[in-house]
Design a protein around this motif. Structure first.
Motif, mmCIF file in Angstrom:
data_model
loop_
_atom_site.group_PDB
_atom_site.id
_atom_site.type_symbol
_atom_site.label_atom_id
_atom_site.label_comp_id
_atom_site.label_asym_id
_atom_site.label_seq_id
_atom_site.Cartn_x
_atom_site.Cartn_y
_atom_site.Cartn_z
ATOM 1 N N TRP A 149 -2.098 6.702 5.718
ATOM 2 C CA TRP A 149 -3.343 5.624 5.790
ATOM 3 C C TRP A 149 -3.964 5.853 4.551
ATOM 4 O O TRP A 149 -5.195 5.045 4.521
ATOM 5 N N SER A 176 0.709 5.519 -0.487
ATOM 6 C CA SER A 176 -0.015 6.684 -0.732
ATOM 7 C C SER A 176 0.681 8.291 -0.597
ATOM 8 O O SER A 176 1.707 8.040 -0.151
ATOM 9 N N GLN A 234 -4.856 5.711 0.173
ATOM 10 C CA GLN A 234 -5.096 4.642 -0.790
ATOM 11 C C GLN A 234 -4.931 4.982 -2.222
ATOM 12 O O GLN A 234 -5.290 4.134 -3.137
ATOM 13 N N ASN A 235 -4.124 6.005 -2.650
ATOM 14 C CA ASN A 235 -4.610 6.647 -3.712
ATOM 15 C C ASN A 235 -3.305 6.117 -4.868
ATOM 16 O O ASN A 235 -3.438 6.644 -5.988
ATOM 17 N N TYR A 275 -2.832 0.186 -4.104
ATOM 18 C CA TYR A 275 -3.439 -0.293 -3.149
ATOM 19 C C TYR A 275 -3.774 -1.806 -3.076
ATOM 20 O O TYR A 275 -4.283 -2.278 -4.045
ATOM 21 N N ALA A 276 -3.304 -2.498 -1.963
ATOM 22 C CA ALA A 276 -3.313 -4.031 -1.844
ATOM 23 C C ALA A 276 -2.755 -4.656 -3.200
ATOM 24 O O ALA A 276 -3.315 -5.606 -3.728
ATOM 25 N N SER A 295 -2.016 -4.474 9.174
ATOM 26 C CA SER A 295 -1.050 -3.550 8.488
ATOM 27 C C SER A 295 0.416 -3.634 9.236
ATOM 28 O O SER A 295 0.355 -3.759 10.688
ATOM 29 N N TYR A 303 0.784 -1.053 -0.018
ATOM 30 C CA TYR A 303 0.003 -0.109 0.172
ATOM 31 C C TYR A 303 0.932 1.221 0.081
ATOM 32 O O TYR A 303 1.623 1.321 0.886
ATOM 33 N N GLU A 309 -7.976 1.195 9.290
ATOM 34 C CA GLU A 309 -6.267 1.320 9.830
ATOM 35 C C GLU A 309 -6.363 1.984 11.023
ATOM 36 O O GLU A 309 -7.148 2.658 11.438
#
Length: 466
Positions: free
Chosen positions: A233, A229, A235-236, A239-240, A273, A227, A417
């Motif tokens: 925390w 970003s 997601q951009n 992600y995963a 995480s 991950y 998270e």
């Protein structure tokens, strides 16, 4: 536990009333009696509902009995102390005959047969991680059901189970009388791998290298999820994304500030995480120093010292103030304040976590440590947040704040998270407990006290997995 024996004259049976003390907690919704002919091994069980006594019809012999409480989700607590019952067979004395006159014979009507009461027994045992073998036996029964589904009066079958399950057989006799028995199985879920540790980042030019270590204990990972970003925390960027079963990965990124973390995964599930690491691609300015706050009434004045600079390129041209509802977050503000060394604002309600960065046209610095701004008159932080319950049940308890103004209620926050509240923000009354049902998942939970001046600081954060 109290055991009361009441003799019965029919069929050489003895009726035994089992009685016990009622639980004083708020979770118990019923009780189940377990009994058998060997200590610690119980062939039969009986659901007593929410009663604190129940009769058993037993033949002669020695029996061992215990009781367990269960909640509304049929999760069972520990067993009570075991009680033993010894029912000896007492022969009926033969009376001495007394001579009587021979009566005139009278025709004897044929008696109507009395239906014999049915009996029921059931056993259940796990055969694999998701199957249970259920076997049952009845006598004097014309029909039988298990958990409401018709079955033969005797038999066994393999059943797929995904959660702790109780099987109840009901036997029905010719006269309509019924008997029931229950047996339960516990599903043991295979463990997901532990979270990776020691997440770290290094940067050379535009190439960033991320590394981590496997978590200790538990099942090994078969792959890792990455991950990345531009917000804490977030997601951009990535992600995963599965990067395989490796402990380091590299890639080129544009200039900017990034946050990275990783999770471990195997066939049983995905871990929580790792620690989150912050890194900057491009020129890095020195962070401001001496970041602190002073108060005058409800006005908070933030001050700091200018970043050190070795050259004109390293000299900051301004500063950015970030504020969030939890540490490291900037969900409230990310605001340029100019090339100054102080900033004042009126804090009339709420609690904020504030930090500062130096910036110029070539990039920015790492942030200072968070300073917590709590509105005057807001409550303090609750303490001692803990969770109980199993399966989908979540029961939270905490201790009211020891400082600050008195709360009028609480907010329970749940995030995917640490520090986030992206899953739920629930307002509850001015009590120190809260219960709910939660779907399968991983939850980071905390609680805040609130009053007319807003929410106070968060309690300790706990991890709950369902």
């Amino acid at each position: 536990m109290f055991v009361l024996l009441v003799a019965s004259a029919a069929h050489a049976q003895t009726t035994v009333t089992i009685a016990w003390d009622r639980n004083t907690d708020t979770y118990t919704s019923g009780y189940r009696i377990y009994y058998g002919t060997a200590s610690g091994s119980y062939q039969w069980s009986l659901d007593a509902g929410n009663q604190v006594s129940a009769p058993l019809s037993l033949s002669s012999g020695t029996y061992y009995v215990t009781v367990r409480a269960y909640n509304s989700a049929y999760q069972y607590g520990p067993a009570s102390a075991e009680a033993s019952i010894n029912l000896a067979t007492t022969p009926t004395p033969t009376p001495t005959p007394t001579p009587t006159p021979t009566p005139t014979p009278t025709p004897t009507p044929t008696p109507t047969p009395t239906p014999t009461s049915p009996t029921a027994r059931i056993q259940a045992a796990m055969q694999s991680s998701n199957t249970a073998l259920v076997s049952w036996q009845t006598t004097n029964a014309t029909a039988a059901t298990i958990n409401g589904t018709s079955v033969p009066t005797n038999g066994s079958r393999t059943v797929t189970v995904t959660a702790n399950t109780t099987f109840t057989v009901v036997a029905t006799g010719a006269g309509g009388a019924t008997a029931r028995a229950s047996a339960s199985v516990t599903v043991t879920r295979a463990a997901a791998p532990p979270a990776p540790t020691n997440m770290a980042a290094s940067v050379s030019g535009s190439r960033a290298t991320l590394s981590w270590r496997p978590g200790t204990g538990g099942s090994p990972a078969t792959e890792y999820l990455l991950y990345v970003s531009t917000t804490s925390w977030g997601q951009n960027v990535i992600y995963a994304r599965s990067v395989g079963n490796v402990l380091t990965v590299s890639g080129d990124l544009p200039n900017g500030r990034y946050y990275a973390r990783a999770r471990a995964r195997n066939a049983s599930g995905t871990s929580t995480s790792s620690n989150q690491v912050e890194f900057i691609v491009g020129r890095t300015l020195a962070a401001p120093t001496g970041f602190s706050v002073t108060w005058s009434g409800s006005t908070a004045t933030l001050t700091w010292r200018a970043s050190a600079a070795d050259s004109l390129e390293d000299t900051p041209t301004g500063y950015v103030l970030e504020a969030g509802t939890s540490p490291e977050l900037s969900d409230v503000a990310s605001m340029p304040v100019g090339n100054v060394t102080s900033f004042s604002t009126d804090i009339t309600a709420g609690t904020y976590y504030v930090r500062l960065r130096a910036v110029n046209d070539l990039g920015g610095s790492h942030s200072t440590a968070d300073v917590v701004l709590v509105a005057p008159g807001a409550p303090g932080a609750p303490t001692g947040l803990v969770s109980a319950g199993a399966d989908s049940a979540v029961a939270l308890r905490w201790t009211a704040p020891a400082g600050g103004a008195a709360p009028t209620g609480y907010i329970v926050e749940a995030g995917s998270e640490p520090g986030l509240s992206d899953l739920a923000k629930l307002r509850v009354a001015n009590v120190a407990e809260f219960s709910t049902q939660a779907p399968p998942g991983t939850y980071y939970l905390r609680v805040r006290a609130v009053n007319e001046r807003g929410a106070g600081p968060a309690s300790n954060e706990i991890l709950v997995q369902r």
